[in-house]
Design a protein around this motif. Structure first.
Motif, PDB file in Angstrom:
ATOM      1  N   LYS A  52       0.821  -1.220   0.000  1.00  0.00           N
ATOM      2  CA  LYS A  52       0.000   0.000   0.000  1.00  0.00           C
ATOM      3  C   LYS A  52       0.852   1.266   0.000  1.00  0.00           C
ATOM      4  N   ASP A  53       1.811   1.333   0.938  1.00  0.00           N
ATOM      5  CA  ASP A  53       2.571   2.577   1.107  1.00  0.00           C
ATOM      6  C   ASP A  53       3.615   2.783   0.016  1.00  0.00           C
ATOM      7  N   VAL A  54       4.311   1.704  -0.342  1.00  0.00           N
ATOM      8  CA  VAL A  54       5.409   1.837  -1.284  1.00  0.00           C
ATOM      9  C   VAL A  54       4.928   1.679  -2.722  1.00  0.00           C
ATOM     10  N   LEU A  55       4.406   0.493  -3.037  1.00  0.00           N
ATOM     11  CA  LEU A  55       4.084   0.205  -4.437  1.00  0.00           C
ATOM     12  C   LEU A  55       2.921   1.043  -4.957  1.00  0.00           C
ATOM     13  N   HIS A  78      -3.073 -10.990  -3.796  1.00  0.00           N
ATOM     14  CA  HIS A  78      -4.290 -10.569  -3.093  1.00  0.00           C
ATOM     15  C   HIS A  78      -4.248  -9.073  -2.791  1.00  0.00           C
ATOM     16  N   LEU A  79      -3.115  -8.599  -2.269  1.00  0.00           N
ATOM     17  CA  LEU A  79      -3.001  -7.195  -1.887  1.00  0.00           C
ATOM     18  C   LEU A  79      -3.041  -6.278  -3.106  1.00  0.00           C
ATOM     19  N   LEU A  80      -2.385  -6.677  -4.187  1.00  0.00           N
ATOM     20  CA  LEU A  80      -2.400  -5.853  -5.399  1.00  0.00           C
ATOM     21  C   LEU A  80      -3.788  -5.811  -6.018  1.00  0.00           C
ATOM     22  N   THR A  81      -4.471  -6.939  -6.010  1.00  0.00           N
ATOM     23  CA  THR A  81      -5.817  -7.012  -6.592  1.00  0.00           C
ATOM     24  C   THR A  81      -6.761  -6.047  -5.887  1.00  0.00           C
TER      25      THR A  81
END
Length: 308
Positions: free
Chosen positions: A106-109, A139-142
């Motif tokens: 969340k913070d970086v990418l 999962h997080l990127l989606t």
């Protein structure tokens, strides 16, 4: 190509890339495979790499010997040759190592880099204590509408191509086999420093280059190609080791003699590419015996390089 070392201050024009994640030490054929896969998946966006410096292993295992295949500036140049437009070189310190998997995404990418698509190897792990794997990453990127390409390792007859396998080949004295996996000769890059000028007294003046953070390959005498700052590539013969005949201490060094060259190289950055190991390091009974062997080594190196 631009290199950004502060992920909290990435300019707007550098955001919105498609990013390959990893250490990319060596920028070997497997790394190029990941970049090509990402380029094929999203040819519409600029290509970037998200990597780390220092290598996480240096933070968690500082007692280990130096192990880098290439230094960060050399890695950046190699990535540029592969069409990478931005390198986000994240400072891997104690604070960053405590960043959780969700925070990293969340913070970086997403928030800092604004990535549009991501690619990584199947064994990529991230976040505090390597708490995130590729399933977690997907999962997080989606959740943020960003796709992920998980790229299987590139393999040859000996198995998956990896930085650790290349390091092992160099330590075992097979730079030519390492070159096949890298896609180029492996090089040590560094400044020429003052030595004891003993090589000059033996009739073979040498440029002395500290190994620094480079992995130490097998000790011995190599046929080499040397690239000068002006772009000239010259043949030479090099010794890597502790010089047991002279017994000058415990620090290994690279000493390279350039054929048919005269000039002052002190302070200049040389790139010394290892072609093949001709003999292992050994101790001689006298300086005269050492001088005779160096002459034989030089003749053999000339012969090898003239045929390549």
């Amino acid at each position: 190509m631009s290199v950004y070392t502060d992920w909290r201050a990435v300019p707007a024009q550098a955001r919105g890339t498609v990013a390959a994640l990893g250490n990319f030490d060596g920028v070997h054929r497997g790394h190029v495979h990941v970049l090509n896969t990402l380029r094929t998946a999203r040819p519409d966006r600029p290509l970037s790499v998200v990597t780390f410096d220092p290598h996480p292993r240096a933070l968690f295992r500082p007692q280990d010997p130096a192990f880098r295949l290439m230094l960060p500036n050399v890695r950046a140049n190699a990535l540029q040759e592969q069409g990478v437009e931005s390198v986000f070189q994240l400072a891997f310190d104690a604070e960053f190592s405590h960043l959780g998997a969700e925070e990293f995404v969340k913070d970086v990418l997403i928030n800092a880099l604004g990535v549009q698509h991501v690619a990584c190897g199947a064994d990529f792990a991230f976040g505090h204590r390597r708490g995130g794997d590729t399933a977690r990453l997907e999962h997080l990127l989606t959740e943020h509408g960003v796709g992920l390409s998980i790229v299987p390792q590139l393999t040859d007859d000996n198995g998956p191509i990896s930085s650790s396998r290349i390091r092992r080949l160099l330590q075992e004295g097979y730079p030519e086999r390492a070159a096949m996996e890298l896609g180029r000769l492996w090089s040590i890059v560094g400044p020429v420093v003052h030595g004891d000028q003993r090589g000059r007294l033996l009739g073979f003046p040498t440029a002395n280059i500290p190994l620094g953070q480079h992995i130490e390959p097998a000790r011995g005498v190599y046929a080499v190609w040397v690239t000068l700052p002006d772009g000239r590539v010259l043949p030479g013969v090099a010794n890597i080791g502790r010089r047991p005949t002279i017994n000058d201490g415990q620090e290994s060094r690279l000493e390279v003699h350039l054929f048919d060259f005269s000039g002052d190289l002190y302070g200049q950055i040389l790139s010394v590419a290892l072609v093949c190991l001709m003999r292992e390091e050994c101790r001689f009974d006298s300086l005269d015996a050492l001088k005779a062997q160096i002459a034989q080594d030089a003749a053999q190196a000339r012969k090898i390089l003239s045929s390549r």
